[in-house]
Design an enzyme around this catalytic site. Structure first.
Site, PDB file in Angstrom:
ATOM      1  N   LYS A   1       7.771   0.110  -5.208  1.00  0.00           N
ATOM      2  CA  LYS A   1       7.429   1.618  -5.419  1.00  0.00           C
ATOM      3  C   LYS A   1       6.117   1.871  -4.771  1.00  0.00           C
ATOM      4  O   LYS A   1       5.102   1.428  -5.182  1.00  0.00           O
ATOM      5  CB  LYS A   1       7.265   1.751  -7.037  1.00  0.00           C
ATOM      6  CG  LYS A   1       8.298   2.646  -7.373  1.00  0.00           C
ATOM      7  CD  LYS A   1       8.258   2.988  -8.942  1.00  0.00           C
ATOM      8  CE  LYS A   1       7.546   2.226 -10.061  1.00  0.00           C
ATOM      9  NZ  LYS A   1       7.320   2.556 -11.135  1.00  0.00           N
TER      10      LYS A   1
ATOM     11  N   MET B   1      -4.904   5.136  -7.095  1.00  0.00           N
ATOM     12  CA  MET B   1      -3.990   6.156  -6.519  1.00  0.00           C
ATOM     13  C   MET B   1      -4.852   7.226  -6.423  1.00  0.00           C
ATOM     14  O   MET B   1      -4.395   8.319  -6.417  1.00  0.00           O
ATOM     15  CB  MET B   1      -2.936   6.234  -7.615  1.00  0.00           C
ATOM     16  CG  MET B   1      -2.154   5.196  -7.789  1.00  0.00           C
ATOM     17  SD  MET B   1      -0.727   5.265  -8.913  1.00  0.00           S
ATOM     18  CE  MET B   1      -1.647   4.686 -10.605  1.00  0.00           C
TER      19      MET B   1
ATOM     20  N   ASP C   1       6.935  -5.675  -7.290  1.00  0.00           N
ATOM     21  CA  ASP C   1       6.576  -4.438  -6.685  1.00  0.00           C
ATOM     22  C   ASP C   1       6.010  -4.436  -5.074  1.00  0.00           C
ATOM     23  O   ASP C   1       5.560  -5.571  -4.905  1.00  0.00           O
ATOM     24  CB  ASP C   1       5.234  -4.021  -7.488  1.00  0.00           C
ATOM     25  CG  ASP C   1       5.598  -3.293  -8.882  1.00  0.00           C
ATOM     26  OD1 ASP C   1       6.860  -3.079  -8.770  1.00  0.00           O
ATOM     27  OD2 ASP C   1       4.902  -3.052  -9.660  1.00  0.00           O
TER      28      ASP C   1
HETATM   29  N1  SAH Z   1      -1.660  -2.526 -12.011  1.00  0.00           N
HETATM   30  C1  SAH Z   1      -2.359  -2.370 -10.994  1.00  0.00           C
HETATM   31  C2  SAH Z   1      -2.732  -0.841 -10.643  1.00  0.00           C
HETATM   32  C3  SAH Z   1      -1.370  -0.188 -10.350  1.00  0.00           C
HETATM   33  S1  SAH Z   1      -1.560   1.341  -9.675  1.00  0.00           S
HETATM   34  C4  SAH Z   1      -3.818  -2.832 -11.243  1.00  0.00           C
HETATM   35  O1  SAH Z   1      -4.045  -3.308 -12.445  1.00  0.00           O
HETATM   36  O2  SAH Z   1      -4.493  -3.101 -10.240  1.00  0.00           O
HETATM   37  C5  SAH Z   1      -1.873   1.111  -7.897  1.00  0.00           C
HETATM   38  C6  SAH Z   1      -3.030   1.519  -7.248  1.00  0.00           C
HETATM   39  O3  SAH Z   1      -4.005   0.681  -7.695  1.00  0.00           O
HETATM   40  C7  SAH Z   1      -3.391   1.650  -5.953  1.00  0.00           C
HETATM   41  O4  SAH Z   1      -2.870   2.996  -5.622  1.00  0.00           O
HETATM   42  C8  SAH Z   1      -4.775   1.368  -5.723  1.00  0.00           C
HETATM   43  O5  SAH Z   1      -5.522   2.532  -5.991  1.00  0.00           O
HETATM   44  C9  SAH Z   1      -4.960   0.203  -6.596  1.00  0.00           C
HETATM   45  N2  SAH Z   1      -4.846  -1.025  -6.011  1.00  0.00           N
HETATM   46  C10 SAH Z   1      -4.069  -2.153  -6.265  1.00  0.00           C
HETATM   47  N3  SAH Z   1      -4.158  -3.093  -5.113  1.00  0.00           N
HETATM   48  C11 SAH Z   1      -5.093  -2.855  -4.695  1.00  0.00           C
HETATM   49  C12 SAH Z   1      -6.072  -3.504  -3.573  1.00  0.00           C
HETATM   50  N4  SAH Z   1      -5.514  -4.787  -3.356  1.00  0.00           N
HETATM   51  N5  SAH Z   1      -7.073  -3.041  -3.173  1.00  0.00           N
HETATM   52  C13 SAH Z   1      -7.395  -1.524  -3.590  1.00  0.00           C
HETATM   53  N6  SAH Z   1      -6.778  -0.964  -4.454  1.00  0.00           N
HETATM   54  C14 SAH Z   1      -5.644  -1.471  -5.224  1.00  0.00           C
END
Ligand code: SAH
Length: 261
Positions: free
Chosen positions: A61, A175, A39
């Site tokens: 994505k 998100m 991803d």
């Molecule tokens: N599966 C992922 C979430 C995917 S949804 C998890 O468990 O973290 C994607 C969202 O995750 C982004 O829009 C943001 O809100 C958050 N996110 C993912 N990586 C991030 C990071 N390094 N710092 C801040 N927010 C993050």
């Protein structure tokens, strides 16, 4: 490898970005895979590890910039496994949290392919660690709610705001950048106090991480002015008060605080 035979699939959590936050299992699976579908949110250093692997396929994505739709991704994973490859599907954070894992699990199972999940550190945990804050707080934040504030194109955010306005909960909003204004207005309308502390963490655990501290009332402005292009998480609730307060002391102002690492 006995848990990763040819023709099988692992959904692997890449964690929030810092490669040291990969599990040992994730690292082993990444190094063993014949092909890796990853991803956009997988951290660059995690990818560098995967680059030792010959076939690395980007599949998406980021909001608004979808490169492959979910069905195509499901099909690519299935086809690779049916061709006898060891497939890693590498996802940011934890694959089981806002990661469309169900579709991919179903697609594999329907095709008779063995599929397993390797958990990862989710963004909320990574962000809290960077902040040096606890997500829960005895007596004050007894509940941690993970929500996504991503609405389908053209649709309103359909969330149970009354339940989310619980003063004893920490809300981790994934998100949530585009919807920060709505989140703020709806929570306040449902009774959450405007002075509720909010921490915003962009690119948590990555070298370009940035942290901001504000309040629920000021969140609409703060999110617009402070945040850049990176993935960002909103942490809302009393558990963040101590961090908000200490940053006010350090910086001597009383609105949004920006702290770059
Ligand atoms: N599966 C992922 C979430 C995917 S949804 C998890 O468990 O973290 C994607 C969202 O995750 C982004 O829009 C943001 O809100 C958050 N996110 C993912 N990586 C991030 C990071 N390094 N710092 C801040 N927010 C993050």
């Amino acid at each position: 490898m006995s848990d990763f035979p040819k023709g099988s699939v692992w959904l692997v959590g890449a964690g929030p970005g810092d490669p040291e936050l990969l599990t040992r299992k994730a690292e082993r699976l990444i190094l063993t895979a014949d092909i890796i579908f990853y991803d956009a949110l997988v951290g660059p250093e995690v990818l560098a590890l995967a680059l030792q692997n010959l076939r690395l396929v980007p599949v998406g994505k980021r909001s608004g910039r979808h490169s492959k739709d979910q069905r195509t991704i499901d099909q690519m994973i299935v086809d690779a496994a049916l061709a006898g490859q060891r497939v890693v599907r590498l996802k940011g954070g934890d694959p089981a949290i806002f990661g469309r894992a169900t579709e991919e699990l179903e697609a594999c199972r329907t095709a008779g392919i063995t599929v397993q999940i390797c958990p990862g550190i989710t963004a909320a945990s990574g962000a809290a660690a960077s902040l040096g804050a606890s997500l829960t707080l005895r007596g004050m934040a007894r509940k941690l709610t993970l929500i996504t504030a991503h609405a389908k194109r053209g649709e309103a955010l359909d969330l149970d705001w009354d339940a989310l306005a619980d003063a004893h909960a920490t809300l981790a909003v994934y998100m949530g950048k585009a919807a920060a204004g709505t989140v703020s207005r709806q929570l306040i309308a449902a009774g959450r106090r405007p002075d509720t502390p909010v921490a915003l963490v962009e690119n948590a655990t990555l070298p370009n991480e940035r942290q901001f501290f504000t309040t629920l009332g000021l969140l609409p402005i703060a999110s617009k002015t402070a945040l850049g292009d990176g993935p960002a998480l909103l942490l809302i609730g009393e558990a963040m008060r101590q961090r908000l307060a200490s940053n006010r002391d350090a910086l001597g102002a009383d609105s949004t605080q920006l702290v770059s690492k």
